[in-house]
Design a protein around this motif. Sequence first.
Motif, PDB file in Angstrom:
ATOM      1  N   VAL A   1       0.842  -1.196   0.000  1.00 55.22           N
ATOM      2  CA  VAL A   1       0.000   0.000   0.000  1.00 55.22           C
ATOM      3  C   VAL A   1       0.877   1.247   0.000  1.00 55.22           C
ATOM      4  CG1 VAL A   1      -1.728   1.291   1.331  1.00 55.22           C
ATOM      5  CG2 VAL A   1      -1.896  -1.199   1.149  1.00 55.22           C
ATOM      6  N   GLY A   2       1.972   1.191   0.735  1.00 53.89           N
ATOM      7  CA  GLY A   2       2.923   2.299   0.801  1.00 53.89           C
ATOM      8  C   GLY A   2       4.186   1.945   0.036  1.00 53.89           C
ATOM      9  N   PRO A   3       5.044   2.923  -0.189  1.00 51.41           N
ATOM     10  CA  PRO A   3       6.281   2.670  -0.938  1.00 51.41           C
ATOM     11  C   PRO A   3       7.286   1.835  -0.148  1.00 51.41           C
ATOM     12  CG  PRO A   3       6.257   4.915  -0.109  1.00 51.41           C
ATOM     13  CD  PRO A   3       4.915   4.329   0.205  1.00 51.41           C
ATOM     14  N   ASN A   4       8.190   1.197  -0.872  1.00 49.39           N
ATOM     15  CA  ASN A   4       9.311   0.479  -0.284  1.00 49.39           C
ATOM     16  C   ASN A   4      10.145   1.479   0.513  1.00 49.39           C
ATOM     17  OD1 ASN A   4      11.551  -1.173   0.233  1.00 49.39           O
ATOM     18  ND2 ASN A   4      12.352  -0.966  -1.836  1.00 49.39           N
ATOM     19  N   LEU A   5      10.517   1.112   1.719  1.00 49.48           N
ATOM     20  CA  LEU A   5      11.250   2.039   2.581  1.00 49.48           C
ATOM     21  C   LEU A   5      12.750   1.774   2.651  1.00 49.48           C
ATOM     22  CD1 LEU A   5       8.673   2.599   5.449  1.00 49.48           C
ATOM     23  CD2 LEU A   5       9.133   4.005   3.428  1.00 49.48           C
ATOM     24  N   TYR A   6      13.255   0.879   1.811  1.00 50.79           N
ATOM     25  CA  TYR A   6      14.695   0.667   1.772  1.00 50.79           C
ATOM     26  C   TYR A   6      15.363   1.937   1.256  1.00 50.79           C
ATOM     27  CZ  TYR A   6      19.293  -1.188   0.878  1.00 50.79           C
ATOM     28  OH  TYR A   6      20.643  -1.393   0.902  1.00 50.79           O
ATOM     29  N   GLY A   7      16.317   2.447   1.989  1.00 52.32           N
ATOM     30  CA  GLY A   7      17.071   3.620   1.567  1.00 52.32           C
ATOM     31  C   GLY A   7      16.301   4.926   1.638  1.00 52.32           C
ATOM     32  N   VAL A   8      15.217   4.943   2.408  1.00 47.59           N
ATOM     33  CA  VAL A   8      14.401   6.153   2.478  1.00 47.59           C
ATOM     34  C   VAL A   8      15.162   7.325   3.100  1.00 47.59           C
ATOM     35  CG1 VAL A   8      13.256   5.653   4.688  1.00 47.59           C
ATOM     36  CG2 VAL A   8      12.085   7.043   2.978  1.00 47.59           C
ATOM     37  N   ILE A   9      16.007   7.052   4.087  1.00 50.05           N
ATOM     38  CA  ILE A   9      16.788   8.129   4.703  1.00 50.05           C
ATOM     39  C   ILE A   9      17.845   8.586   3.697  1.00 50.05           C
ATOM     40  CG2 ILE A   9      18.295   8.788   6.630  1.00 50.05           C
ATOM     41  CD1 ILE A   9      15.360   8.165   7.457  1.00 50.05           C
ATOM     42  N   GLY A  10      17.787   9.862   3.363  1.00 48.50           N
ATOM     43  CA  GLY A  10      18.692  10.420   2.364  1.00 48.50           C
ATOM     44  C   GLY A  10      18.083  10.485   0.974  1.00 48.50           C
ATOM     45  N   ARG A  11      16.878   9.971   0.832  1.00 47.00           N
ATOM     46  CA  ARG A  11      16.205   9.943  -0.469  1.00 47.00           C
ATOM     47  C   ARG A  11      15.231  11.117  -0.590  1.00 47.00           C
ATOM     48  NH1 ARG A  11      13.425   4.430  -1.267  1.00 47.00           N
ATOM     49  NH2 ARG A  11      11.645   5.326  -0.198  1.00 47.00           N
ATOM     50  N   LYS A  12      15.133  11.655  -1.774  1.00 52.60           N
ATOM     51  CA  LYS A  12      14.159  12.709  -2.042  1.00 52.60           C
ATOM     52  C   LYS A  12      12.763  12.130  -1.851  1.00 52.60           C
ATOM     53  CE  LYS A  12      12.666  16.086  -5.419  1.00 52.60           C
ATOM     54  NZ  LYS A  12      12.802  16.617  -6.763  1.00 52.60           N
ATOM     55  N   ALA A  13      11.892  12.899  -1.224  1.00 53.95           N
ATOM     56  CA  ALA A  13      10.515  12.465  -1.007  1.00 53.95           C
ATOM     57  C   ALA A  13       9.845  12.170  -2.350  1.00 53.95           C
ATOM     58  CB  ALA A  13       9.734  13.540  -0.259  1.00 53.95           C
ATOM     59  N   ALA A  14       8.927  11.227  -2.325  1.00 52.12           N
ATOM     60  CA  ALA A  14       8.111  10.875  -3.495  1.00 52.12           C
ATOM     61  C   ALA A  14       8.950  10.416  -4.684  1.00 52.12           C
ATOM     62  CB  ALA A  14       7.197  12.027  -3.884  1.00 52.12           C
ATOM     63  N   SER A  15      10.041   9.695  -4.421  1.00 55.65           N
ATOM     64  CA  SER A  15      10.932   9.314  -5.520  1.00 55.65           C
ATOM     65  C   SER A  15      11.120   7.810  -5.688  1.00 55.65           C
ATOM     66  CB  SER A  15      12.299   9.985  -5.330  1.00 55.65           C
ATOM     67  OG  SER A  15      12.942   9.485  -4.174  1.00 55.65           O
ATOM     68  N   GLU A  16      10.401   6.996  -4.935  1.00 64.69           N
ATOM     69  CA  GLU A  16      10.529   5.545  -5.087  1.00 64.69           C
ATOM     70  C   GLU A  16       9.869   5.147  -6.410  1.00 64.69           C
ATOM     71  OE1 GLU A  16      11.367   1.515  -4.373  1.00 64.69           O
ATOM     72  OE2 GLU A  16      12.225   3.342  -3.556  1.00 64.69           O
TER      73      GLU A  16
END
Length: 138
Positions: free
Chosen positions: A54-69
């Motif tokens: 339902v939500g985006p994959n959270l691998y590598g979310v820290i340091g990633r631009k929002a809404a970019s998965e």
Amino acid sequence: MKLHFLTALSVIALASPAFAAGDAAKGEKTFRMCKACHAITGPEDKTIVRGGRVGPNLYGVIGRKAASEPGYNYGAGIKEAAEKGLVWNEENLAEYVKNPTEFLEKYTGDGAARSKMTFKLRRGGEDVAAYLASVAKQ
């Protein structure tokens, strides 16, 4: 004059709330609530935490631009925050999970900004953020 400036600067620094670093071990336990909607899938489709889509994959979310998965259909509110330069760090992610819509309203300055994430993590956001930061190092 310099002394007064430094004294004032010190008072401001001490009066500002300090961001407490999260506990990754506690965050791993708290993340159990998050996996109803989010998975953590690393490089080469390595499953780290099996979870919902339902939500985006959270691998590598820290340091990633929002809404970019890639491959995830983000809502308008988070896209607006991304356009304004939102990059996830432990502090802002911990704040976001407390109340996603309120965070987006404040960040974007748009009182109509909404988040598709309706879940609010009242406690432990800093721990989840620390956990997510640690997972990307595996």
